[in-house]
Design an enzyme around this catalytic site. Structure first.
Site, mmCIF file in Angstrom:
data_model
loop_
_atom_site.group_PDB
_atom_site.id
_atom_site.type_symbol
_atom_site.label_atom_id
_atom_site.label_comp_id
_atom_site.label_asym_id
_atom_site.label_seq_id
_atom_site.Cartn_x
_atom_site.Cartn_y
_atom_site.Cartn_z
ATOM 1 N N ASP A 21 12.401 3.386 -8.180
ATOM 2 C CA ASP A 21 13.037 3.772 -6.625
ATOM 3 C C ASP A 21 13.812 4.797 -7.098
ATOM 4 O O ASP A 21 14.492 5.186 -7.908
ATOM 5 C CB ASP A 21 13.560 2.855 -6.152
ATOM 6 C CG ASP A 21 13.522 3.157 -4.393
ATOM 7 O OD1 ASP A 21 12.893 4.174 -4.342
ATOM 8 O OD2 ASP A 21 14.302 2.234 -3.845
ATOM 9 N N HIS A 38 8.457 12.480 -8.165
ATOM 10 C CA HIS A 38 7.322 11.639 -8.778
ATOM 11 C C HIS A 38 6.916 12.265 -10.182
ATOM 12 O O HIS A 38 6.522 11.387 -11.036
ATOM 13 C CB HIS A 38 6.295 11.494 -7.696
ATOM 14 C CG HIS A 38 6.397 10.883 -6.571
ATOM 15 N ND1 HIS A 38 7.238 9.700 -6.401
ATOM 16 C CD2 HIS A 38 6.304 11.317 -5.246
ATOM 17 C CE1 HIS A 38 7.635 9.397 -4.971
ATOM 18 N NE2 HIS A 38 6.793 10.535 -4.473
ATOM 19 N N SER A 66 2.959 0.902 -3.128
ATOM 20 C CA SER A 66 2.903 -0.353 -2.404
ATOM 21 C C SER A 66 1.959 -0.396 -1.297
ATOM 22 O O SER A 66 1.616 0.871 -0.840
ATOM 23 C CB SER A 66 4.439 -0.817 -1.743
ATOM 24 O OG SER A 66 4.792 0.038 -0.667
ATOM 25 N N GLU A 68 2.442 -0.774 1.634
ATOM 26 C CA GLU A 68 3.333 0.004 2.878
ATOM 27 C C GLU A 68 3.453 1.726 2.491
ATOM 28 O O GLU A 68 3.647 2.232 3.490
ATOM 29 C CB GLU A 68 4.651 -0.638 2.815
ATOM 30 C CG GLU A 68 4.714 -1.934 3.274
ATOM 31 C CD GLU A 68 4.664 -3.094 2.236
ATOM 32 O OE1 GLU A 68 4.454 -2.581 1.205
ATOM 33 O OE2 GLU A 68 4.425 -4.307 3.028
ATOM 34 N N ASN A 69 3.428 1.874 1.334
ATOM 35 C CA ASN A 69 3.532 3.395 0.901
ATOM 36 C C ASN A 69 2.302 4.364 1.425
ATOM 37 O O ASN A 69 2.306 5.397 1.620
ATOM 38 C CB ASN A 69 3.355 3.751 -0.484
ATOM 39 C CG ASN A 69 4.670 3.188 -1.227
ATOM 40 O OD1 ASN A 69 4.830 2.853 -2.408
ATOM 41 N ND2 ASN A 69 5.745 3.378 -0.509
ATOM 42 N N ARG A 72 3.190 6.804 4.388
ATOM 43 C CA ARG A 72 3.984 8.178 3.654
ATOM 44 C C ARG A 72 3.422 9.216 4.480
ATOM 45 O O ARG A 72 1.696 8.863 4.500
ATOM 46 C CB ARG A 72 4.286 8.002 2.257
ATOM 47 C CG ARG A 72 5.105 6.903 2.041
ATOM 48 C CD ARG A 72 5.852 7.213 0.578
ATOM 49 N NE ARG A 72 6.858 6.257 0.359
ATOM 50 C CZ ARG A 72 7.725 6.712 -0.856
ATOM 51 N NH1 ARG A 72 7.543 7.603 -1.406
ATOM 52 N NH2 ARG A 72 8.613 5.869 -1.061
HETATM 53 C C1 FPP Z 1 9.492 5.302 -5.226
HETATM 54 O O1 FPP Z 1 10.446 6.686 -5.191
HETATM 55 C C2 FPP Z 1 8.519 5.718 -6.122
HETATM 56 C C3 FPP Z 1 7.057 5.474 -5.745
HETATM 57 C C4 FPP Z 1 6.822 5.263 -4.602
HETATM 58 C C5 FPP Z 1 6.140 5.896 -6.796
HETATM 59 C C6 FPP Z 1 6.208 5.723 -8.173
HETATM 60 C C7 FPP Z 1 5.455 6.769 -8.900
HETATM 61 C C8 FPP Z 1 5.773 7.122 -10.191
HETATM 62 C C9 FPP Z 1 7.117 6.929 -10.821
HETATM 63 C C10 FPP Z 1 4.881 8.263 -10.625
HETATM 64 C C11 FPP Z 1 3.569 7.731 -11.259
HETATM 65 C C12 FPP Z 1 3.463 6.638 -11.899
HETATM 66 C C13 FPP Z 1 2.795 6.000 -12.562
HETATM 67 C C14 FPP Z 1 2.561 4.799 -13.107
HETATM 68 C C15 FPP Z 1 2.082 7.055 -13.498
HETATM 69 P P1 FPP Z 1 10.643 7.007 -3.643
HETATM 70 O O2 FPP Z 1 9.594 7.960 -3.616
HETATM 71 O O3 FPP Z 1 10.703 5.951 -2.557
HETATM 72 O O4 FPP Z 1 12.086 7.721 -3.634
HETATM 73 P P2 FPP Z 1 12.902 7.559 -2.329
HETATM 74 O O5 FPP Z 1 13.522 6.297 -2.213
HETATM 75 O O6 FPP Z 1 14.317 8.139 -3.081
HETATM 76 O O7 FPP Z 1 12.609 8.397 -1.283
#
Ligand code: FPP
Length: 250
Positions: A21, A38, A66, A68-69, A72
């Site tokens: 996160d 990301h 997720s 829920e994502n 977005r």
């Molecule tokens: C949460 O941060 C992160 C995600 C929903 C996506 C995770 C993806 C990666 C790390 C990149 C690709 C992954 C792989 C496995 C190749 P957020 O966007 O919720 O951050 P925030 O809470 O600061 O908004």
């Protein structure tokens, strides 16, 4: 002594789960778009995978997207899916070099076809690897998984394969998409949030939680070592008393 040197290699958790996160906040803090976070989060994924495999962790589950994502902004979802395809293709040598076998859990059929195809190909191409299983939770939520498990058990009851009174913890466990792995001993969440966000609710019943303020793109192998050192200091009692644990060892 370095953090790595403090790790007891005989007490490495078999399974670590991570809620990655803070990508968006990391990017915002640098005046960039969220996708930049990301993109940089991929470096942390690579570093954590390599170091976990090197330490002897047998399974690493990453919460990558997720259910829920999906709510977005469409632009971010699209960019994340494209990043996923690019990363899978680009990181194949890393997986092979470290003998990491790739798996996915979640509703793969909801992902764009190029994304699900790339993932399925990567799972197939790494199936001979035996150092560590890397499980990507994609379009996953634990409640979705539990609902599915309950549906499958109901079907078995309807077919007369099992009686309702025979349903126990193992029956439920065996129907979850994560059934083949031991439950995570350690759950890590980055970015200072103290929630489990619909991730492995059943499986983390007795996990140790490690929360860190570090945002995912800043999470390095040193942070993983820190989590492991902290984990190894904990007394895992599973409902027993400390004295009983001492007696169990004798
Ligand atoms: C949460 O941060 C992160 C995600 C929903 C996506 C995770 C993806 C990666 C790390 C990149 C690709 C992954 C792989 C496995 C190749 P957020 O966007 O919720 O951050 P925030 O809470 O600061 O908004």
């Amino acid at each position: 002594m370095s953090l790595k040197a403090q790790i007891d290699l005989t007490k490495i958790p078999k399974h670590i789960a991570i809620i990655m996160d803070g990508n968006g906040r990391w990017a915002k803090g640098k005046g960039k778009f969220r996708i930049f976070g990301h993109q940089n989060g991929v470096n942390s994924v690579r570093e954590v995978c390599e170091s976990a495999a090197e330490l002897g962790v047998k399974c690493l589950t990453l919460y990558a997207f997720s259910t829920e994502n999906w709510s977005r902004p469409a632009k971010e979802v699209k960019a994340l899916m494209q990043l996923l395809v690019k990363t899978i293709n680009h990181e194949m040598p890393t997986l092979q070099k470290n003998k990491i076998r790739l798996y996915t859990v979640g509703q793969l059929e909801r992902l764009p076809t190029d994304c699900s195809s790339a993932l399925l190909e990567a799972c197939e191409a790494t199936k001979q690897n035996d150092q560590m299983d890397l499980v990507l939770a994609l379009s996953y939520s634990s409640k979705w998984d539990i609902v599915n498990a309950v549906k499958k058990i109901c079907e078995r009851v309807t077919l007369g394969e099992i009686k309702p009174f025979e349903v126990d913890e193992m029956t439920i466990n065996n129907q979850l998409s994560t059934a083949q792995w031991p439950h995570p001993e350690l759950l890590i969440r980055t970015s200072g949030e103290h929630r489990v966000s619909n991730f492995l609710l059943w499986e983390i019943a007795y996990s140790e939680f490690f929360f860190t303020e570090t945002l995912w793109p800043d999470f390095t192998r040193e942070h993983l070592y820190e989590a492991l050192v902290d984990y190894q200091k904990r007394e895992r009692r599973f409902g027993k008393t400390s004295d009983q644990l001492v007696e169990d060892k004798v």
